[in-house]
Scaffold this motif. Structure first.
Motif, PDB file in Angstrom:
ATOM      1  N   PRO A 157       0.839  -1.198   0.000  1.00 30.25           N
ATOM      2  CA  PRO A 157       0.000   0.000   0.000  1.00 30.25           C
ATOM      3  C   PRO A 157       0.874   1.247   0.000  1.00 30.25           C
ATOM      4  O   PRO A 157       1.856   1.337   0.725  1.00 30.25           O
TER       5      PRO A 157
ATOM      6  N   SER B 140       0.379   4.142   1.159  1.00 31.94           N
ATOM      7  CA  SER B 140       0.399   4.838   2.448  1.00 31.94           C
ATOM      8  C   SER B 140       1.389   4.207   3.402  1.00 31.94           C
ATOM      9  O   SER B 140       1.946   4.875   4.263  1.00 31.94           O
ATOM     10  N   ALA B 141       1.633   2.881   3.262  1.00 34.78           N
ATOM     11  CA  ALA B 141       2.583   2.213   4.145  1.00 34.78           C
ATOM     12  C   ALA B 141       4.012   2.497   3.723  1.00 34.78           C
ATOM     13  O   ALA B 141       4.880   2.779   4.550  1.00 34.78           O
TER      14      ALA B 141
ATOM     15  N   SER C  64       0.920   0.080  10.474  1.00 33.29           N
ATOM     16  CA  SER C  64       2.033   0.903  10.021  1.00 33.29           C
ATOM     17  C   SER C  64       2.114   2.109  10.945  1.00 33.29           C
ATOM     18  O   SER C  64       1.384   2.206  11.931  1.00 33.29           O
TER      19      SER C  64
ATOM     20  N   GLN D  37      -3.140  -1.433   7.707  1.00 30.84           N
ATOM     21  CA  GLN D  37      -3.050  -1.825   6.306  1.00 30.84           C
ATOM     22  C   GLN D  37      -3.733  -3.173   6.102  1.00 30.84           C
ATOM     23  O   GLN D  37      -3.704  -4.033   6.977  1.00 30.84           O
TER      24      GLN D  37
ATOM     25  N   TRP E 263      -4.553  -6.328   3.113  1.00 30.34           N
ATOM     26  CA  TRP E 263      -4.456  -7.029   1.837  1.00 30.34           C
ATOM     27  C   TRP E 263      -5.524  -8.121   1.819  1.00 30.34           C
ATOM     28  O   TRP E 263      -5.800  -8.741   2.861  1.00 30.34           O
TER      29      TRP E 263
ATOM     30  N   PRO F 230      -3.139  -5.531  -2.194  1.00 28.59           N
ATOM     31  CA  PRO F 230      -3.555  -4.379  -1.387  1.00 28.59           C
ATOM     32  C   PRO F 230      -5.027  -4.060  -1.598  1.00 28.59           C
ATOM     33  O   PRO F 230      -5.524  -4.009  -2.727  1.00 28.59           O
TER      34      PRO F 230
ATOM     35  N   ALA G 297      -7.867   1.632   1.316  1.00 28.56           N
ATOM     36  CA  ALA G 297      -7.489   2.118   2.637  1.00 28.56           C
ATOM     37  C   ALA G 297      -8.596   1.810   3.637  1.00 28.56           C
ATOM     38  O   ALA G 297      -9.790   1.981   3.339  1.00 28.56           O
TER      39      ALA G 297
END
Length: 722
Positions: A525, A527-528, A555, A560, A562, A573, A576
């Protein structure tokens, strides 16, 4: 990122004198023996009887600097001292730094004269006051101080709390690195890597230790082994041997030895090296009748992550640190100083405030160390003394577990994740650290063992532990991989996931008849990967009722997620989650109808949240929150019965265990006075009742189960097992 391998750790055992070693006292004082294994009367207990007897617990803390345990191991350290258990803290360095005992906020701190011997003594005085305050409530409680010979030809300084002689502090007084990240030959790290052949001590002002000593790497290891052999601890606490690297470059250094090359870490180089020395000592320590549980605490890295304890716990940590920092200006009669003014009273407001607001274990405990075997018997797994142990129910649904039996493995670390394959066999996953040797690089890898039959007690018997390698084959990078989480899918495959060096997640899979696929990084992801240190080492995984794999990980900023696009496929992923930031591990629970719930603590408050993802909606929402109990770390969670019923178990602010059933809303927490290590385990037994287990700080398994199946059925009493 590879560097030259450190020299081999000598595995020879230290020959000990009869009577547990000799105590070489200060001048004019007679020689007397140092018997750390003697039992002493426990301190007065807090109201309410603890199930784990203090006389059966013993703790050893290995730290690099005097304040490390106060910043990074509290509240656990204070809780074990207050309960009256035996405790020995070993401080490897003098922590002399620049020799100026002055607050960084002072008007002209550089004008204070440099006196490293006095500053080292002031830090020792501060630590004694802080430990006395935690153990007795009185920071001015007196200590007896003497020079002790743990190795022939060497002395260390030992402080024994007069009013609680089962509590001791041991100071090796080695020179510290005098730099957080800058490579230094004369340092614990330089000694570990072989850049320095010996490391000198720095005698603090007023020490009874007769002279300066020079330690080789083996001398440091053997000294720690001597402490472990004498004390015979049930729990050993160290700093983090698997520290995460920083994206910044190491600062320039005049020390050009190529063995000192390597990444810059979030943590202090002395912290990391002290953990390596502790690992080596634990590998050489032999305690077949009392294997030890090891807890590794994050150091400076914790300050880069969300706060994971509540405000009340942080204030308690800060009060102890203020005693250490001499914020009260008390008199102690020592001209060197009574505490560490660099800390002073700034634990919640200075540069160290984020350390005060967090306590994190590198191995927080998996959410799958309690699992049902093919016949319905629950079996619990833990790592003790580097070896896997298992406790099996005497019969399915009995609620009674037999004696612990070894399940193989060596140099295992932290925690075990168990799955039951489609053929009914259990499979275990863990991480192990290989110490540097003549033909072995210092590295970390994932390992696994498969059930090969049934033992005489009816519990599972396992074959050899086999290496699965590391997604980061470089030895230095491999030291940062995480602890595996695994799942078995209905199609017969087993999938294993682990955090990688760069803060992502890697995956391998195998069928029952075939080998594991190569390590492959999951798509991360965004964002991670934009955050740092990226994915935190607290992942979990489950399979929902439709056969889809859900992987979840905290994170630095978010939860996160998946998920497989089709049953049994590698997860990808997902959108969000939009969930509040986590303050620690995330536990995943599959329920009926494709529902998945996550249970975790919210950052800053440690409040336990229950988030839910409905199959028909696909998005996440916070479905409920539990009443506040403080604590930190993983919340164990498992499905029980049909529908959406779960059982939860969490550590509270006193370091004890709380349990609750949760359906539409969670029931109130029920208190269980079990002082325990890492996370609890939870599962449903063969009769449909919820069972919760915990590994007590005395090394025994404790268990409680519902008196009958049902959301509102109470739990019976906690009992020691085996």
């Amino acid at each position: 990122m590879s560097s030259a391998p450190p020299p081999r750790i000598a595995r020879r055992r230290l020959l000990q004198a009869a009577g547990g070693g000799a105590l070489a006292a200060a001048a004019g004082t007679a020689l007397r023996s140092w018997r750390l294994t003697d039992r002493h009367p426990a301190a007065p207990a807090r109201p309410g009887r603890m199930l784990v007897d203090p006389a059966d617990q013993c703790f050893v803390q290995v730290i690099a600097h005097a304040d490390d345990g106060l910043f990074f191991m509290n509240p656990d350290l204070e809780q074990s001292l207050r309960c009256g258990a035996r405790s020995v803290t070993v401080c490897l360095t003098g922590g002399e730094a620049d020799g100026r005992n002055v607050s960084p906020a002072a008007l002209h701190p550089g004008s204070v004269p440099e006196d490293r011997a006095a500053y080292a003594r002031a830090r020792t005085n501060g630590l004694c006051a802080a430990h006395a305050a935690m153990a007795t409530g009185n920071p001015a409680a007196p200590w007896d101080v003497a020079a002790v010979s743990l190795l022939p030809g060497f002395q260390v300084e030992v402080h024994t709390l007069r009013g609680a002689p089962h509590h001791r502090l041991v100071f090796l007084q080695l020179v510290e690195a005098r730099a957080v990240w800058q490579a230094r030959t004369t340092s614990l790290r330089g000694l570990w890597l072989g850049a320095a052949g010996t490391l000198p001590t720095l005698r603090p002002a007023g020490t009874p230790v007769a002279r300066q000593f020079h330690y080789t790497r083996d001398h440091v290891v053997q000294t720690l082994v001597a402490v472990l052999d004498r004390v015979r601890p049930t729990v050993v606490r160290t700093l983090d041997p698997n520290a995460a690297h920083s994206p910044e470059r190491p600062p320039a250094t005049a020390d050009r030895d190529p063995r000192l090359a390597g990444p810059r870490y979030y943590d202090h180089q002395d912290h990391i090296a002290s953990a390596y020395f502790a690992q080596a000592a634990l590998a050489a320590h032999r305690a077949p009748h009392r294997p030890v549980f090891v807890e590794n605490y994050l150091g400076y890295e914790a300050g880069a992550l969300p706060h994971d304890i509540d405000a009340a716990t942080a204030r308690r940590k800060a009060r102890v640190l203020s005693v250490y920092g001499w914020a009260d200006r008390r008199r102690c009669g020592d001209p060197a100083g009574c505490g560490d003014r660099k800390v002073g009273g700034s634990a919640l407001s200075g540069t160290s405030r984020n350390w005060t607001r967090s306590t994190r274990l590198r191995a927080p405990g998996s959410n799958a160390w309690l699992h049902a075997a093919h016949d319905g018997r629950l079996t619990a797994f833990a790592v003790l003394g580097g070896t896997a142990y298992r406790w099996a129910e005497t019969r399915p649904g009995s609620g009674r577990f037999g004696a612990p039996l070894p399940a193989g493995g060596e140099l295992l670390q932290g925690q075990i994740h168990a799955v039951r394959r489609s053929d009914g066999a259990l499979q275990l996953f863990a991480s192990r650290t290989l110490l540097p040797g003549r033909h072995t690089a210092h590295r970390r890898e994932v390992v696994t063992a498969v059930q090969r039959g049934t033992a005489a007690d009816g519990g599972p018997a396992f074959g050899r532990w086999e290496p699965l390698g590391s997604p980061d084959p470089d030895p230095v990078r491999s030291l940062e991989i995480g602890f595996p989480a695994a799942v078995a899918t209905p199609d017969g495959a087993v999938h294993v996931f682990v955090r990688t060096w760069d803060g992502n997640v890697a995956h391998r899979a195998a069928t029952l008849a075939g080998p594991f696929s190569p390590w492959e990084r999951l798509e991360g992801p965004v964002s991670a990967l934009q955050a740092s240190p990226g994915i935190v080492d607290d992942i979990d995984v489950c399979v929902d009722s439709d056969g889809l794999i859900h992987l979840v990980a905290p994170s630095a900023r978010a939860v996160q997620h998946w998920v497989s696009k089709r049953a049994g496929r590698t997860p990808r992923p997902a959108a969000a989650t939009g969930l509040p930031p986590p303050g620690g591990p995330v536990s995943a629970v599959p329920l009926a109808g494709g529902v998945v719930r996550l249970v975790y603590r919210r950052a800053d408050t440690a409040r336990v949240l229950i988030a839910e993802r409905q199959r028909s909606i696909g998005g996440w929402r916070v479905a409920a929150q539990c009443e506040a109990v403080g604590g930190y770390g993983r919340v164990a969670a498992a499905p029980v019965g049909g529908g959406d019923r779960m059982v939860l178990a969490a550590r509270d602010d006193d370091g004890e265990l709380r349990t609750a059933m949760a359906q539409d809303t969670p029931e109130p927490w029920r208190r269980g006075r079990v002082a325990h290590s890492a996370a609890a385990g939870a599962a449903q037994d063969a009769t449909g009742r919820a069972v919760v287990v915990a590994l007590g700080t005395d090394g025994r398994l404790y268990a409680a189960r519902q008196t009958e199946a049902g959301q509102r059925a109470p739990f019976g009493p906690w009992r020691a097992q085996g």
